[in-house]
Design an enzyme around this catalytic site. Structure first.
Site, mmCIF file in Angstrom:
data_model
loop_
_atom_site.group_PDB
_atom_site.id
_atom_site.type_symbol
_atom_site.label_atom_id
_atom_site.label_comp_id
_atom_site.label_asym_id
_atom_site.label_seq_id
_atom_site.Cartn_x
_atom_site.Cartn_y
_atom_site.Cartn_z
ATOM 1 N N LYS A 97 -28.888 -12.752 7.140
ATOM 2 C CA LYS A 97 -30.227 -12.931 7.882
ATOM 3 C C LYS A 97 -30.987 -13.424 6.695
ATOM 4 O O LYS A 97 -31.211 -12.786 5.586
ATOM 5 C CB LYS A 97 -30.867 -11.576 8.225
ATOM 6 C CG LYS A 97 -32.063 -11.812 8.685
ATOM 7 C CD LYS A 97 -32.666 -10.635 9.490
ATOM 8 C CE LYS A 97 -34.190 -10.681 9.749
ATOM 9 N NZ LYS A 97 -34.625 -9.307 10.320
ATOM 10 N N LYS A 140 -28.844 -15.639 11.013
ATOM 11 C CA LYS A 140 -30.178 -15.919 11.602
ATOM 12 C C LYS A 140 -31.083 -16.457 10.556
ATOM 13 O O LYS A 140 -30.990 -16.038 9.315
ATOM 14 C CB LYS A 140 -30.596 -14.562 12.182
ATOM 15 C CG LYS A 140 -32.022 -14.416 12.671
ATOM 16 C CD LYS A 140 -32.287 -13.045 12.843
ATOM 17 C CE LYS A 140 -33.828 -12.769 12.809
ATOM 18 N NZ LYS A 140 -34.316 -11.883 12.917
HETATM 19 C C1 PBG Z 1 -36.898 -7.144 12.595
HETATM 20 C C2 PBG Z 1 -36.653 -8.506 13.253
HETATM 21 C C3 PBG Z 1 -37.277 -9.822 12.852
HETATM 22 C C4 PBG Z 1 -36.677 -10.642 13.675
HETATM 23 C C5 PBG Z 1 -35.480 -9.916 14.416
HETATM 24 N N1 PBG Z 1 -35.514 -8.593 14.106
HETATM 25 C C6 PBG Z 1 -38.417 -9.996 11.957
HETATM 26 C C7 PBG Z 1 -38.295 -10.008 10.510
HETATM 27 O O1 PBG Z 1 -37.169 -9.788 9.895
HETATM 28 O O2 PBG Z 1 -39.380 -10.241 9.936
HETATM 29 C C8 PBG Z 1 -37.121 -12.251 14.072
HETATM 30 C C9 PBG Z 1 -36.543 -12.700 15.221
HETATM 31 C C10 PBG Z 1 -37.297 -13.916 15.669
HETATM 32 O O3 PBG Z 1 -38.159 -14.388 14.758
HETATM 33 O O4 PBG Z 1 -36.956 -14.399 16.713
HETATM 34 N N2 PBG Z 1 -36.446 -7.102 10.975
#
Ligand code: PBG
Length: 330
Positions: free
Chosen positions: A202, A255
């Site tokens: 991520k 992601k």
């Molecule tokens: C929680 C999380 C996030 C997303 C999914 N789970 C936000 C982040 O890490 O700031 C982002 C999903 C999206 O942008 O559609 N940590």
């Protein structure tokens, strides 16, 4: 052209008609590969559209069940739940409230739509007053997210979601060791059947902006660079994925999706493991915004982006377009 082209140099031959093109498509989307993110909030009859994500709503549990039922009828097989709790504090206490919006939504969905696969996002950022993904320590510029204490909390969050009936828990926090801790906690509770889809690679991305509006989880100060990955790195992604698989992840996720297609492809090639990609909020919002201005054909851009993500190697795609795309494929 003076010299006739050799017969083997005429690829257009196979693009001549819709029939030929359909026969020879190498990659096919199907609704089974989509995971539909939904935001559960408190209340009754609430359906509040997110300003930066047209077509995406915060739903109270009753409305969320209605939306998921309709999505299932459209061919969507799985949802991924996020929670917007009534109260937030420094420890993210509401994340482990068995009466919170996510556990209640899980139970309601399992009852109303038994054949829907229910995944839950496991993180603290939606539940902490400061909007960070874990427990903080230190003052001022020295503030940091404490890894091991956060991991313990995350394992408790996963236990609550699993007890409510979740099929898959999806840790999105990027703390070290959380997959192993969650696996051990679930197994200790006798929930050996609950799977883990880890957000393994991520990245620290600008494309999460609209999501933070939807989940009300923008950090009050600082950013997520101490735990989310640097956009420039791909070997590190492979190490992260290897660790998560070793710790017990059943599905690994990359992601965001579109700026990281090379990462998806390498992860799939290196591990031959169930691989998910998340077409995140900013990717969705960009297509929506351009379409609203008449600058892009939304349906084609949606299909092309999802096809590209699947072609790169994603078996599953988490996308706010899940329902629309399933309908388009029907
Ligand atoms: C929680 C999380 C996030 C997303 C999914 N789970 C936000 C982040 O890490 O700031 C982002 C999903 C999206 O942008 O559609 N940590």
């Amino acid at each position: 052209m003076t010299r006739p082209l050799p017969l083997t140099h005429r690829p257009r031959r196979l693009r001549r008609s819709p029939g030929l093109r359909a026969m020879l498509r190498e990659t096919r989307l199907s609704p089974e590969m989509f995971v539909y993110p939904l935001f559960a909030c408190e209340g009754d009859g609430v359906r509040r559209e997110v300003a930066s994500m047209p077509g995406v709503f915060q739903h109270s549990v009753d409305e969320l069940v209605r939306e998921a039922t309709a999505a299932r009828a459209d061919g969507v097989r799985a949802v991924l739940l996020f929670g917007i709790p009534a109260s937030k504090d420094a420890m993210g206490s509401s994340a482990t409230d068995p009466e919170g919006p996510v556990p209640r939504a899980v139970a309601a969905l399992k009852h109303a739509v038994p054949d829907l696969v229910v995944c839950t996002d496991v993180c603290l950022c939606e539940y902490t007053s400061h909007g960070h993904c874990g427990i903080l320590d230190g003052e001022g510029a020295a503030v940091e997210i404490v890894n091991d204490a956060t991991v313990e909390r995350l394992a408790d969050v996963a236990r609550v979601h699993a007890a409510a009936g979740a099929d898959i828990v999806a840790p999105s926090d990027m703390m070290d060791g959380r997959v192993a801790a969650i696996r051990a906690a679930l197994d200790a509770d006798g929930r050996t059947e609950v799977a883990i889809m880890s957000y393994a690679a991520k990245y620290c991305s600008a494309f999460y902006g609209p999501f933070r509006d939807a989940a009300e989880s923008t950090p009050a100060f600082g950013d997520r660079r101490s735990h989310q990955m640097d956009e420039a790195n791909v070997e590190e992604a492979l190490r992260e994925v290897a660790l998560d698989i070793d710790e017990g992840a059943d599905i690994v996720m990359v992601k965001p999706a579109m700026p990281y297609l090379d990462v998806i492809s390498k992860v799939k090639d290196a591990f031959a493991y169930p691989t998910a990609a998340y077409q995140v909020s900013g990717e969705y919002a960009m297509i929506k915004a351009a379409a609203e201005r008449g600058w892009i054909d939304e349906r084609r851009a949606m299909t092309e982006s999802l096809t590209g993500i699947h072609r790169a190697g994603a078996d599953l795609i988490v996308t706010y377009y899940a329902r629309e795309a399933a309908r388009a494929l029907a």
